[in-house]
Motif scaffolding. Structure first.
Motif, PDB file in Angstrom:
ATOM      1  N   ARG A   1      11.655  -2.760 -12.812  1.00 20.96           N
ATOM      2  CA  ARG A   1      12.090  -2.434 -11.472  1.00 20.96           C
ATOM      3  C   ARG A   1      10.905  -2.391 -10.530  1.00 20.96           C
ATOM      4  NH1 ARG A   1      15.669   2.381 -13.664  1.00 20.96           N
ATOM      5  NH2 ARG A   1      13.610   3.186 -13.890  1.00 20.96           N
ATOM      6  N   ASP A   2      11.123  -2.858  -9.342  1.00 22.51           N
ATOM      7  CA  ASP A   2      10.067  -2.871  -8.337  1.00 22.51           C
ATOM      8  C   ASP A   2       9.856  -1.475  -7.769  1.00 22.51           C
ATOM      9  OD1 ASP A   2       9.715  -5.578  -8.650  1.00 22.51           O
ATOM     10  OD2 ASP A   2      10.977  -6.131  -6.965  1.00 22.51           O
ATOM     11  N   ARG A   3       8.632  -1.221  -7.363  1.00 21.50           N
ATOM     12  CA  ARG A   3       8.262   0.031  -6.719  1.00 21.50           C
ATOM     13  C   ARG A   3       7.298  -0.280  -5.584  1.00 21.50           C
ATOM     14  NH1 ARG A   3      12.135   1.647  -9.037  1.00 21.50           N
ATOM     15  NH2 ARG A   3      12.156   3.035 -10.814  1.00 21.50           N
ATOM     16  N   ILE A   4       7.309   0.577  -4.591  1.00 28.27           N
ATOM     17  CA  ILE A   4       6.316   0.536  -3.528  1.00 28.27           C
ATOM     18  C   ILE A   4       5.411   1.740  -3.754  1.00 28.27           C
ATOM     19  CG2 ILE A   4       5.914   0.748  -1.048  1.00 28.27           C
ATOM     20  CD1 ILE A   4       8.718  -0.513  -0.662  1.00 28.27           C
ATOM     21  N   ALA A   5       4.107   1.523  -3.727  1.00 28.71           N
ATOM     22  CA  ALA A   5       3.145   2.613  -3.876  1.00 28.71           C
ATOM     23  C   ALA A   5       2.559   2.932  -2.510  1.00 28.71           C
ATOM     24  CB  ALA A   5       2.044   2.215  -4.851  1.00 28.71           C
ATOM     25  N   THR A   6       2.560   4.209  -2.150  1.00 33.26           N
ATOM     26  CA  THR A   6       1.967   4.661  -0.899  1.00 33.26           C
ATOM     27  C   THR A   6       0.914   5.718  -1.223  1.00 33.26           C
ATOM     28  OG1 THR A   6       3.547   6.458  -0.519  1.00 33.26           O
ATOM     29  CG2 THR A   6       4.139   4.275   0.325  1.00 33.26           C
ATOM     30  N   ALA A  38      -4.472  -1.579  -4.907  1.00 34.76           N
ATOM     31  CA  ALA A  38      -4.083  -2.961  -5.192  1.00 34.76           C
ATOM     32  C   ALA A  38      -3.323  -2.957  -6.506  1.00 34.76           C
ATOM     33  CB  ALA A  38      -5.304  -3.868  -5.282  1.00 34.76           C
ATOM     34  N   TYR A  39      -2.418  -3.935  -6.647  1.00 34.31           N
ATOM     35  CA  TYR A  39      -1.617  -4.016  -7.862  1.00 34.31           C
ATOM     36  C   TYR A  39      -1.731  -5.412  -8.467  1.00 34.31           C
ATOM     37  CZ  TYR A  39       2.296  -3.946 -11.091  1.00 34.31           C
ATOM     38  OH  TYR A  39       3.056  -4.010 -12.220  1.00 34.31           O
ATOM     39  N   ALA A  47      -4.599  -0.208  -9.080  1.00 30.64           N
ATOM     40  CA  ALA A  47      -5.955   0.308  -8.894  1.00 30.64           C
ATOM     41  C   ALA A  47      -5.993   1.102  -7.596  1.00 30.64           C
ATOM     42  CB  ALA A  47      -6.958  -0.838  -8.842  1.00 30.64           C
ATOM     43  N   SER A  48      -6.798   2.166  -7.600  1.00 31.63           N
ATOM     44  CA  SER A  48      -6.930   2.980  -6.398  1.00 31.63           C
ATOM     45  C   SER A  48      -8.361   3.490  -6.280  1.00 31.63           C
ATOM     46  CB  SER A  48      -5.950   4.158  -6.426  1.00 31.63           C
ATOM     47  OG  SER A  48      -6.189   4.985  -7.548  1.00 31.63           O
TER      48      SER A  48
END
Length: 136
Positions: A1-6, A38-39, A47-48
């Protein structure tokens, strides 16, 4: 499943379901503001980096919230400045990090070890980002 990271000033990465627009998890290990993420879909790694100067890799295989970060460390030298940008090199297992002092590091995301370190200094400007360009 797709996710958005904030991410934000609190050092927490929130994972959001883009269909339901609801938070489905959070990742926290940074101290202070997260300034770059970045993913890599190919390697399943988020990565963060932020003001704490510590680049982290989050192996996100199931897009869940029970993810343990991997701290990227260089035995030769640690980051002395805030991380200002992170990015993956397409089709390669490499992550690039840039700190505010102009220090670039290339990491292998399979072993989480540094491959190369180099510096770009400019006394008139602080580095704020980079982009990867493939040259033929």
């Amino acid at each position: 499943r797709d996710r958005i990271a904030t991410s934000g000033d609190d050092g927490v990465i929130k994972l959001v379901d883009p269909i339901r627009f609801s938070e489905v998890g959070s990742l926290s290990s940074h101290i202070g503001k997260i300034s770059a993420m970045a993913y890599s879909r190919e390697y399943g790694v988020l990565a963060s980096g932020g003001v704490d100067g510590v680049p982290l890799c989050w192996p996100i295989t199931g897009c869940g919230s029970k993810v343990v970060p991997i701290y990227l460390k260089d035995a030769k030298s640690n980051n002395m400045s805030s991380i200002v940008d992170v990015g993956f090199i397409p089709h390669r297992p490499n992550l690039v990090t840039l700190d505010a002092g102009g220090l670039f590091r290339v990491w292998d995301v399979r072993s989480y070890k540094p491959l190369q370190t180099f510096s770009v200094t400019n006394k008139k400007a602080f580095p704020l980002g980079f982009a990867y360009a493939a040259c033929n």
